[in-house]
Write a protein that holds these residues in place. Structure first.
Motif, PDB file in Angstrom:
ATOM      1  N   HIS A   9      13.621  -5.938  -1.520  1.00 53.95           N
ATOM      2  CA  HIS A   9      14.432  -4.987  -1.676  1.00 53.95           C
ATOM      3  C   HIS A   9      15.279  -5.299  -0.376  1.00 53.95           C
ATOM      4  O   HIS A   9      16.672  -5.127  -0.069  1.00 53.95           O
ATOM      5  CB  HIS A   9      14.208  -3.552  -1.691  1.00 53.95           C
ATOM      6  N   ASN A  14      -2.112  -5.393   3.043  1.00 52.05           N
ATOM      7  CA  ASN A  14      -0.728  -4.839   3.489  1.00 52.05           C
ATOM      8  C   ASN A  14      -0.371  -5.131   4.820  1.00 52.05           C
ATOM      9  O   ASN A  14      -1.227  -5.366   5.759  1.00 52.05           O
ATOM     10  CB  ASN A  14      -1.013  -3.194   3.425  1.00 52.05           C
ATOM     11  N   ARG A  15       0.826  -5.098   5.106  1.00 48.30           N
ATOM     12  CA  ARG A  15       1.328  -5.285   6.463  1.00 48.30           C
ATOM     13  C   ARG A  15       0.920  -4.157   7.333  1.00 48.30           C
ATOM     14  O   ARG A  15       0.215  -4.765   8.314  1.00 48.30           O
ATOM     15  CB  ARG A  15       2.927  -4.980   6.248  1.00 48.30           C
ATOM     16  N   THR A  16       0.556  -3.072   7.132  1.00 47.42           N
ATOM     17  CA  THR A  16      -0.141  -2.193   7.723  1.00 47.42           C
ATOM     18  C   THR A  16      -1.404  -2.106   7.219  1.00 47.42           C
ATOM     19  O   THR A  16      -1.603  -1.162   6.394  1.00 47.42           O
ATOM     20  CB  THR A  16       1.001  -0.900   7.938  1.00 47.42           C
ATOM     21  N   GLY A  23       8.359  -6.376 -13.098  1.00 49.93           N
ATOM     22  CA  GLY A  23       7.991  -5.061 -13.250  1.00 49.93           C
ATOM     23  C   GLY A  23       8.647  -4.195 -14.475  1.00 49.93           C
ATOM     24  O   GLY A  23       8.301  -2.854 -14.653  1.00 49.93           O
ATOM     25  N   MET A  58       5.870  -6.030  -9.315  1.00 50.39           N
ATOM     26  CA  MET A  58       6.257  -4.582  -9.719  1.00 50.39           C
ATOM     27  C   MET A  58       7.808  -4.309  -9.704  1.00 50.39           C
ATOM     28  O   MET A  58       8.370  -3.465 -10.431  1.00 50.39           O
ATOM     29  CB  MET A  58       5.512  -3.508  -9.134  1.00 50.39           C
ATOM     30  N   SER A  59       8.531  -5.143  -8.838  1.00 51.14           N
ATOM     31  CA  SER A  59       9.966  -4.814  -8.796  1.00 51.14           C
ATOM     32  C   SER A  59      10.565  -5.544 -10.106  1.00 51.14           C
ATOM     33  O   SER A  59       9.912  -6.573 -10.691  1.00 51.14           O
ATOM     34  CB  SER A  59      10.465  -5.060  -7.653  1.00 51.14           C
ATOM     35  N   ALA A 110       0.777  -1.373   0.125  1.00 51.34           N
ATOM     36  CA  ALA A 110       0.064  -0.015   0.064  1.00 51.34           C
ATOM     37  C   ALA A 110       1.095   1.242   0.028  1.00 51.34           C
ATOM     38  O   ALA A 110       0.384   2.203   0.654  1.00 51.34           O
ATOM     39  CB  ALA A 110      -0.866  -0.045   1.196  1.00 51.34           C
ATOM     40  N   GLY A 111       2.017   1.224  -0.612  1.00 58.37           N
ATOM     41  CA  GLY A 111       2.850   2.292  -0.777  1.00 58.37           C
ATOM     42  C   GLY A 111       2.582   3.012  -2.217  1.00 58.37           C
ATOM     43  O   GLY A 111       1.469   3.101  -2.564  1.00 58.37           O
ATOM     44  N   GLY A 112       3.448   3.801  -2.832  1.00 57.06           N
ATOM     45  CA  GLY A 112       3.324   4.869  -3.833  1.00 57.06           C
ATOM     46  C   GLY A 112       2.933   3.886  -4.902  1.00 57.06           C
ATOM     47  O   GLY A 112       2.083   4.362  -5.553  1.00 57.06           O
ATOM     48  N   ALA A 113       3.588   3.004  -5.069  1.00 59.44           N
ATOM     49  CA  ALA A 113       3.372   2.080  -6.462  1.00 59.44           C
ATOM     50  C   ALA A 113       1.987   1.426  -6.317  1.00 59.44           C
ATOM     51  O   ALA A 113       1.371   1.260  -7.521  1.00 59.44           O
ATOM     52  CB  ALA A 113       4.183   0.858  -6.567  1.00 59.44           C
ATOM     53  N   LEU A 140       7.678  -0.175 -16.085  1.00 60.36           N
ATOM     54  CA  LEU A 140       8.953   0.587 -16.105  1.00 60.36           C
ATOM     55  C   LEU A 140       9.057   1.114 -17.602  1.00 60.36           C
ATOM     56  O   LEU A 140       8.755   2.494 -17.721  1.00 60.36           O
ATOM     57  CB  LEU A 140      10.252   0.177 -15.721  1.00 60.36           C
ATOM     58  N   LYS A 176      -3.022   1.346   6.357  1.00 55.57           N
ATOM     59  CA  LYS A 176      -2.744   2.181   5.068  1.00 55.57           C
ATOM     60  C   LYS A 176      -3.509   1.663   3.892  1.00 55.57           C
ATOM     61  O   LYS A 176      -3.556   2.453   2.996  1.00 55.57           O
ATOM     62  CB  LYS A 176      -1.370   1.846   4.924  1.00 55.57           C
ATOM     63  N   THR A 199       3.016  -5.327  -5.287  1.00 59.60           N
ATOM     64  CA  THR A 199       3.649  -3.743  -5.266  1.00 59.60           C
ATOM     65  C   THR A 199       4.571  -3.425  -3.715  1.00 59.60           C
ATOM     66  O   THR A 199       4.986  -2.551  -3.696  1.00 59.60           O
ATOM     67  CB  THR A 199       2.609  -2.823  -5.441  1.00 59.60           C
ATOM     68  N   THR A 200       4.728  -4.620  -3.118  1.00 56.88           N
ATOM     69  CA  THR A 200       5.530  -4.320  -1.882  1.00 56.88           C
ATOM     70  C   THR A 200       7.131  -4.219  -2.383  1.00 56.88           C
ATOM     71  O   THR A 200       7.353  -4.557  -3.301  1.00 56.88           O
ATOM     72  CB  THR A 200       5.548  -5.714  -0.723  1.00 56.88           C
ATOM     73  N   SER A 201       7.985  -3.675  -1.273  1.00 54.32           N
ATOM     74  CA  SER A 201       9.250  -3.666  -1.558  1.00 54.32           C
ATOM     75  C   SER A 201       9.920  -4.644  -0.686  1.00 54.32           C
ATOM     76  O   SER A 201      11.168  -4.589  -0.545  1.00 54.32           O
ATOM     77  CB  SER A 201       9.806  -2.346  -1.128  1.00 54.32           C
TER      78      SER A 201
HETATM   79  P1  NDP Z   1       6.951   2.182  -0.659  1.00 51.65           P
HETATM   80  O1  NDP Z   1       7.963   2.243   0.236  1.00 51.65           O
HETATM   81  O2  NDP Z   1       5.904   3.461  -0.869  1.00 51.65           O
HETATM   82  O3  NDP Z   1       5.896   1.010  -0.140  1.00 51.65           O
HETATM   83  C1  NDP Z   1       6.564  -0.112   0.167  1.00 51.65           C
HETATM   84  C2  NDP Z   1       5.310  -1.149   0.532  1.00 51.65           C
HETATM   85  O4  NDP Z   1       5.851  -2.703   0.865  1.00 51.65           O
HETATM   86  C3  NDP Z   1       4.412  -0.855   1.651  1.00 51.65           C
HETATM   87  O5  NDP Z   1       3.019  -1.233   1.502  1.00 51.65           O
HETATM   88  C4  NDP Z   1       5.342  -1.640   2.946  1.00 51.65           C
HETATM   89  O6  NDP Z   1       4.327  -2.273   3.927  1.00 51.65           O
HETATM   90  C5  NDP Z   1       5.568  -2.981   2.171  1.00 51.65           C
HETATM   91  N1  NDP Z   1       6.455  -3.687   2.593  1.00 51.65           N
HETATM   92  C6  NDP Z   1       7.927  -3.374   2.596  1.00 51.65           C
HETATM   93  N2  NDP Z   1       8.711  -4.306   3.088  1.00 51.65           N
HETATM   94  C7  NDP Z   1       7.693  -5.371   3.451  1.00 51.65           C
HETATM   95  C8  NDP Z   1       8.115  -6.822   3.827  1.00 51.65           C
HETATM   96  N3  NDP Z   1       9.204  -7.169   4.197  1.00 51.65           N
HETATM   97  N4  NDP Z   1       6.894  -7.577   3.981  1.00 51.65           N
HETATM   98  C9  NDP Z   1       5.890  -7.087   3.480  1.00 51.65           C
HETATM   99  N5  NDP Z   1       5.607  -5.739   2.973  1.00 51.65           N
HETATM  100  C10 NDP Z   1       6.446  -5.045   2.934  1.00 51.65           C
HETATM  101  O7  NDP Z   1       7.297   1.821  -2.223  1.00 51.65           O
HETATM  102  P2  NDP Z   1       7.060   1.926  -3.403  1.00 51.65           P
HETATM  103  O8  NDP Z   1       5.575   1.589  -3.320  1.00 51.65           O
HETATM  104  O9  NDP Z   1       7.630   3.343  -4.024  1.00 51.65           O
HETATM  105  O10 NDP Z   1       7.743   0.686  -4.460  1.00 51.65           O
HETATM  106  C11 NDP Z   1       7.262  -0.605  -4.092  1.00 51.65           C
HETATM  107  C12 NDP Z   1       7.926  -1.566  -5.086  1.00 51.65           C
HETATM  108  O11 NDP Z   1       7.541  -1.095  -6.458  1.00 51.65           O
HETATM  109  C13 NDP Z   1       9.493  -1.251  -5.296  1.00 51.65           C
HETATM  110  O12 NDP Z   1       9.771  -2.708  -5.375  1.00 51.65           O
HETATM  111  C14 NDP Z   1       9.766  -0.434  -6.572  1.00 51.65           C
HETATM  112  O13 NDP Z   1      10.798  -0.734  -7.000  1.00 51.65           O
HETATM  113  C15 NDP Z   1       8.658  -0.913  -7.429  1.00 51.65           C
HETATM  114  N6  NDP Z   1       7.994  -0.110  -8.315  1.00 51.65           N
HETATM  115  C16 NDP Z   1       7.959  -0.303  -9.661  1.00 51.65           C
HETATM  116  C17 NDP Z   1       7.616   0.198 -10.726  1.00 51.65           C
HETATM  117  C18 NDP Z   1       7.615   0.037 -12.255  1.00 51.65           C
HETATM  118  O14 NDP Z   1       7.640   0.980 -12.996  1.00 51.65           O
HETATM  119  N7  NDP Z   1       8.039  -1.184 -12.514  1.00 51.65           N
HETATM  120  C19 NDP Z   1       7.190   1.903 -10.486  1.00 51.65           C
HETATM  121  C20 NDP Z   1       7.178   2.162  -8.961  1.00 51.65           C
HETATM  122  C21 NDP Z   1       7.520   1.348  -7.950  1.00 51.65           C
HETATM  123  P3  NDP Z   1       4.062  -1.245   5.102  1.00 51.65           P
HETATM  124  O15 NDP Z   1       3.070  -0.346   4.543  1.00 51.65           O
HETATM  125  O16 NDP Z   1       3.335  -1.970   6.326  1.00 51.65           O
HETATM  126  O17 NDP Z   1       5.285  -0.527   5.418  1.00 51.65           O
END
Ligand code: NDP
Length: 273
Positions: A194, A150-152, A235, A212-213, A128-131, A239, A155, A189-191
């Protein structure tokens, strides 16, 4: 000569210069595209500077996707709903217009692998982040039913309210196993990747798992999904899809060749392993 760039911090790893220069060269356009590091907190000053230097278009990546909104003159409906921009175009009267091409970029990527009608589809989205915000906006308007986990969990509820025109289901990531049966596809869409983690999946039975990654952060998750019987896709298509939308905005509707840019990106990632 049209001057274009991607701004962010870090930005050295960005594939955007490779993608756009592949198209600029193929179409023999008078344009340049570079990557420029702009530290957090310097967004507004940098946009003034780029306007002075007569840049016509900018891609915007972390940490500026929201910060640019305080400085732009015009915003698209997608930017309003998503709350972030990834593409700026200089307006003839001065100032910048903001678009978000991540949302159509996801739809381009899914259409490329044969998925374009979402009216009878249930999509399970993780994160539930930006992507996720861009993905939600795109799929909600495309008519999909969405389950957002989502973990949280708060959000997830919040971004459905902010980015969607219809109601959808949300819940904690821990309920993935029980929701997966109802899904036609999963979009991650989670990171998590990473940090070297992957999200455990149930049996895929040949359904699509779209991550998406891309590159190294996607590897463990995609390997796990494949082992569980999911059809997988990374992803990179999104991109390149978002880049094609930006390119079309800057070059008066020209639609560049997705496949040549995808090949260039895959070759570059393989060489940098
Ligand atoms: P954000 O930091 O905004 O959001 C990250 C999300 O991942 C949050 O919902 C977070 O949960 C969750 N998360 C992080 N770590 C974990 C974990 N260990 N277990 C479960 N959930 C987890 O990142 P973005 O949304 O900007 O990017 C997310 C991914 O999308 C990245 O891999 C990025 O590279 C990719 N991306 C790809 C694009 C493309 O064009 N292909 C474009 C944009 C992004 P919580 O809310 O609980 O913290």
């Amino acid at each position: 000569m049209k001057r274009l760039a991607v701004i962010g911090d870090p930005v050295g790893h960005s594939l955007s210069p490779l993608i756009h220069m592949t198209w600029i060269d193929a179409l023999r356009l008078e344009a340049s595209y570079e990557s420029i590091r702009v530290p957090a907190g310097e967004t507004a000053a940098a946009l003034d500077d780029f306007e002075q230097q007569e840049f016509q278009g900018l891609n915007v990546t972390l940490p500026h996707k929201q910060a640019v909104l305080a400085k732009v003159t015009e915003t698209s409906d997608a930017v309003e709903a998503i709350g972030a921009a990834n593409t700026l175009s200089r307006l003839p009267r001065g100032g910048w217009r903001a678009d978000n091409t991540d949302a159509p970029g996801l739809l381009t990527a899914l259409a490329r692998i044969g998925l374009s009608d979402f009216s009878d589809k249930t999509v399970l989205m993780l994160g539930a982040g930006g992507a996720a915000r861009a993905g939600l906006f795109a799929l909600d308007r495309a008519g999909a039913k969405i389950i957002l986990l989502n973990r949280t969990v708060e959000k997830a509820e919040q971004i459905i309210t902010e980015c969607c025109s219809r109601a959808h289901v949300s819940g904690p990531l821990g309920t993935l196993q029980e929701h997966a049966d109802h899904a036609d596809l999963i979009i991650n869409t989670t990171s998590a990747g990473h940090g070297g983690a992957h999200i455990p999946l149930p049996d895929g039975e040949g359904r699509l798992f779209y991550d998406m990654s891309y590159g190294t952060p996607a590897e463990a998750q995609l390997a796990h999904a494949k082992a569980q019987g999911w059809q997988t896709e990374d992803g990179l298509g999104m991109l390149v899809g978002q880049a094609a939308e930006s390119f079309s905005i800057w070059f008066d509707g020209v639609r560049p060749d997705i496949e040549i840019a995808l090949t260039a990106c895959r070759t570059s990632l393989e060489q940098n392993v």
